[in-house]
Design a protein around this motif. Structure first.
Motif, mmCIF file in Angstrom:
data_model
loop_
_atom_site.group_PDB
_atom_site.id
_atom_site.type_symbol
_atom_site.label_atom_id
_atom_site.label_comp_id
_atom_site.label_asym_id
_atom_site.label_seq_id
_atom_site.Cartn_x
_atom_site.Cartn_y
_atom_site.Cartn_z
ATOM 1 N N SER A 44 1.992 20.267 -1.800
ATOM 2 C CA SER A 44 2.956 19.179 -1.712
ATOM 3 C C SER A 44 2.233 17.889 -1.362
ATOM 4 N N CYS A 45 2.773 16.795 -1.854
ATOM 5 C CA CYS A 45 2.206 15.475 -1.583
ATOM 6 C C CYS A 45 3.353 14.549 -1.210
ATOM 7 N N ALA A 46 3.301 14.035 0.000
ATOM 8 C CA ALA A 46 4.331 13.113 0.473
ATOM 9 C C ALA A 46 3.803 11.687 0.416
ATOM 10 N N ALA A 47 4.574 10.817 -0.196
ATOM 11 C CA ALA A 47 4.190 9.410 -0.313
ATOM 12 C C ALA A 47 4.997 8.568 0.655
ATOM 13 N N SER A 48 4.340 7.588 1.243
ATOM 14 C CA SER A 48 5.030 6.658 2.135
ATOM 15 C C SER A 48 4.467 5.263 1.912
ATOM 16 N N GLY A 49 5.158 4.272 2.448
ATOM 17 C CA GLY A 49 4.748 2.890 2.249
ATOM 18 C C GLY A 49 5.529 2.261 1.099
ATOM 19 N N ARG A 50 4.844 1.511 0.268
ATOM 20 C CA ARG A 50 5.483 0.786 -0.839
ATOM 21 C C ARG A 50 5.637 1.715 -2.043
ATOM 22 N N ASN A 88 10.299 11.082 -2.303
ATOM 23 C CA ASN A 88 8.994 10.464 -2.571
ATOM 24 C C ASN A 88 7.879 11.488 -2.463
ATOM 25 N N ALA A 89 8.061 12.597 -3.140
ATOM 26 C CA ALA A 89 7.089 13.684 -3.049
ATOM 27 C C ALA A 89 6.839 14.271 -4.429
ATOM 28 N N VAL A 90 5.671 14.853 -4.571
ATOM 29 C CA VAL A 90 5.340 15.573 -5.797
ATOM 30 C C VAL A 90 4.702 16.898 -5.395
ATOM 31 N N ASP A 91 5.144 17.961 -6.032
ATOM 32 C CA ASP A 91 4.644 19.299 -5.739
ATOM 33 C C ASP A 91 3.853 19.855 -6.914
ATOM 34 N N LEU A 92 2.967 20.770 -6.614
ATOM 35 C CA LEU A 92 2.226 21.498 -7.642
ATOM 36 C C LEU A 92 2.336 22.983 -7.338
ATOM 37 N N GLN A 93 3.118 23.678 -8.135
ATOM 38 C CA GLN A 93 3.252 25.128 -8.010
ATOM 39 C C GLN A 93 2.146 25.768 -8.825
ATOM 40 N N MET A 94 1.323 26.564 -8.171
ATOM 41 C CA MET A 94 0.179 27.183 -8.840
ATOM 42 C C MET A 94 0.354 28.693 -8.824
ATOM 43 N N ASP A 95 0.518 29.271 -9.986
ATOM 44 C CA ASP A 95 0.691 30.718 -10.145
ATOM 45 C C ASP A 95 -0.489 31.307 -10.917
ATOM 46 N N SER A 96 -0.606 32.612 -10.830
ATOM 47 C CA SER A 96 -1.682 33.329 -11.545
ATOM 48 C C SER A 96 -3.031 32.662 -11.292
ATOM 49 N N LEU A 97 -3.309 32.403 -10.050
ATOM 50 C CA LEU A 97 -4.533 31.682 -9.698
ATOM 51 C C LEU A 97 -5.769 32.496 -10.034
ATOM 52 N N LYS A 98 -6.816 31.766 -10.417
ATOM 53 C CA LYS A 98 -8.092 32.365 -10.790
ATOM 54 C C LYS A 98 -9.187 31.818 -9.874
ATOM 55 N N GLN A 149 0.817 -1.194 0.000
ATOM 56 C CA GLN A 149 0.000 0.000 0.000
ATOM 57 C C GLN A 149 0.861 1.258 0.000
ATOM 58 N N VAL A 150 0.285 2.319 -0.514
ATOM 59 C CA VAL A 150 0.941 3.619 -0.543
ATOM 60 C C VAL A 150 0.022 4.615 0.146
ATOM 61 N N GLN A 151 0.589 5.420 1.023
ATOM 62 C CA GLN A 151 -0.162 6.478 1.678
ATOM 63 C C GLN A 151 0.290 7.824 1.109
ATOM 64 N N LEU A 152 -0.680 8.685 0.850
ATOM 65 C CA LEU A 152 -0.405 10.005 0.298
ATOM 66 C C LEU A 152 -0.987 11.067 1.220
ATOM 67 N N VAL A 153 -0.184 12.075 1.531
ATOM 68 C CA VAL A 153 -0.632 13.157 2.400
ATOM 69 C C VAL A 153 -0.342 14.485 1.726
ATOM 70 N N GLU A 154 -1.398 15.259 1.475
ATOM 71 C CA GLU A 154 -1.246 16.559 0.849
ATOM 72 C C GLU A 154 -1.090 17.654 1.902
ATOM 73 N N SER A 155 -0.449 18.731 1.488
ATOM 74 C CA SER A 155 -0.334 19.919 2.333
ATOM 75 C C SER A 155 -0.191 21.134 1.438
ATOM 76 N N GLY A 156 -0.426 22.303 2.014
ATOM 77 C CA GLY A 156 -0.181 23.543 1.285
ATOM 78 C C GLY A 156 -1.404 24.253 0.763
ATOM 79 N N GLY A 157 -2.584 23.699 0.966
ATOM 80 C CA GLY A 157 -3.778 24.394 0.519
ATOM 81 C C GLY A 157 -4.035 25.637 1.349
ATOM 82 N N GLY A 158 -5.017 26.420 0.904
ATOM 83 C CA GLY A 158 -5.358 27.625 1.644
ATOM 84 C C GLY A 158 -6.162 28.580 0.800
ATOM 85 N N SER A 159 -6.205 29.824 1.236
ATOM 86 C CA SER A 159 -6.954 30.859 0.544
ATOM 87 C C SER A 159 -6.004 31.916 0.018
#
Length: 124
Positions: A21-27, A77-87, A1-11
């Motif tokens: 950011s998304c951190a993966a752990s496990g297999r 073991n992480a993947v990020d999403l940089q979001m600019d010029s948000l609408k 199994q793989v566990q995924l935990v997101e962070s960084g959301g907001g207003s």
């Protein structure tokens, strides 16, 4: 199994930036592709971006091309999403996902593991 935990959301106000950011752990050796999806109010969950081949290849939904950047940190073991010029239309719950096998990266049925989601709210 793989566990995924997101962070960084907001207003944020329109035109601003956020980084998810998304951190993966496990297999994690089972992971072939990682992606970000989002579910906007009243809409179905849809692809935002995906990356595979150790981050060498990427895919973006037309609505975010040129504004969002996905990157994979294989060592962490992480993947990020940089979001600019948000609408305001980027307002949604954003989900990290991982697929164990190659497939259609924009098809959520290809993904085996999902995070719990993180809220992004963009005000005008």
């Amino acid at each position: 199994q793989v566990q995924l935990v997101e962070s960084g959301g907001g207003s944020v106000q329109a035109g601003g930036s956020l980084r998810l950011s998304c951190a993966a752990s496990g297999r994690t050796f089972n992971i072939n592709t990682m992606g970000w999806f989002r579910r906007a109010p009243g809409k179905e969950r849809a692809i935002v971006a995906a990356t595979w081949s150790g981050g060498a290849k990427t895919y973006y939904a037309d609505s975010v091309k040129g504004r969002f950047t996905i990157s994979m940190n294989s060592a962490k073991n992480a993947v990020d999403l940089q979001m600019d010029s948000l609408k305001p239309e980027d307002t949604a719950v954003y989900y990290c996902a991982a697929a164990a096998r190659p497939g259609l990266v924009f098809d959520q049925s290809n993904y085996n593991f999902w995070g719990q989601g993180t809220q992004v709210t963009v005000s005008s």
